[in-house]
Design an enzyme around this catalytic site. Sequence first.
Site, PDB file in Angstrom:
ATOM      1  CG  HIS A 224      -0.359  -0.023   2.489  1.00  0.00           C
ATOM      2  ND1 HIS A 224       0.614   0.921   2.932  1.00  0.00           N
ATOM      3  CD2 HIS A 224      -0.228  -0.945   3.573  1.00  0.00           C
ATOM      4  CE1 HIS A 224       1.000   0.870   4.312  1.00  0.00           C
ATOM      5  NE2 HIS A 224       0.571  -0.459   4.573  1.00  0.00           N
ATOM      6  CG  ASP A 347       2.864 -20.086  12.678  1.00  0.00           C
ATOM      7  OD1 ASP A 347       3.361 -20.028  13.850  1.00  0.00           O
ATOM      8  OD2 ASP A 347       3.387 -20.740  11.691  1.00  0.00           O
ATOM      9  CB  SER A 362       2.250  -3.141   5.647  1.00  0.00           C
ATOM     10  OG  SER A 362       1.079  -2.936   6.262  1.00  0.00           O
TER      11      SER A 362
END
Length: 411
Positions: A224, A347, A362
């Site tokens: 992003h 996980d 990110s």
Amino acid sequence: MKTCFRILSGIIAVLVIVFGITIGIVEQSIPDSYKVIQGQELDLQTFGLSAKQVMEEDVRVVSMNTANMDYETEVRLFDVIPIKKVQVQVANQMMLIPCGTPFGIKMFTNGVVVVGISDIMTDSGYLNPAIQAGLKIGDIITAINGEEVNENEQVSHAIQESDGKLLTLTLKRNNEQLEVSLYPVKSVKDNSYKGGLWVRDSTAGIGTVTFYNPVNGLFGGLGHGICDIDTNSLMPMKNADIVPVTINGIIKGQKGSAGELRGYFSSNRPIGNLYVNSDEGVYGILEASPVMQEALPVAMKQEVREGPAQIRATVEDGEPTYYEVTIESIDFKDTSRVKNLVVCVNDPTLLEKTGGIVQGMSGSPIIQDGKLVGAVTHVFLNDPTRGYGIFAENMIENMVAVELETVQKAS
């Protein structure tokens, strides 16, 4: 007999309506275009729709562009009912190294961003020159009286030296260039001229490298864009350095509160440069691959499926690690360019360390069936175990554009 006929007619009518609605939903869920790897046909067998178990495609070529082998094909239901025609772009297979390594960004803007507006106390009472000029938060000031502006100090100096006279500000607003007239006023607080606006000319932060191209040294990260924290608008980048980062702490994500990877710039010596800050991530060049890892093929969006996958991330100082996740849903229509997948972390090791997805992760690459399928982009505030991801296909489009621009500049 008439009653049976009416019931049968009603059932048929309902079936026709349901069938029509189903066809409409399927049609709306199918993108208008796809990419396929050269030598492969468009395969929608893993297409993530409710009707995917009965959905097939007819790869009959309707039209062929002999220059680049792009073509048009008709998607059909039950191999019989035509749904829509889609464009298919034939591309070469790209091999990229999935990284999952942290990196630091020092970015300077192209122009300065208006991040705040405030009243000024004058002899005549409170005045706001910025509002009177028509300035808005998010505007990007690129020049004052025709002189280019890229630093906060340039704006401050021009206002303080104006003696209250007209300043013509050139600015960008929603990709439109405008000129506004600003008349600074004298503040009774410190007897200096002010414009009633706050601006920002730089930013710094930490993200994750998604992939590295071993052929040309280009990389992509974040998934992003880098946005201003006050305006939430994309920062207009002039130039930026990539610097190494050391992760030294974690704020665990909780419901209603996003967690965060804590780190510091371990050196001020740049290890790369950033060329593009876009909605789909950041792209530039690195001196070397951040990891010793074999390159993987990049998956096209129709190859991505709901089910088990892995993300590669560095959540503490050390090497990036693979963690188990599940791709819960897929938006093939590209309703959002950066929110194509919903990913759930399952996980136990990662959940114990971070609570799921946290800021700083990110750009963490998503791997499925031995292919790079995407990157993590956002976390759900109400559930930090879940977040959005972007298709790798969307990210490499930007990297290819950077490569072409780099080649053109070099020539």
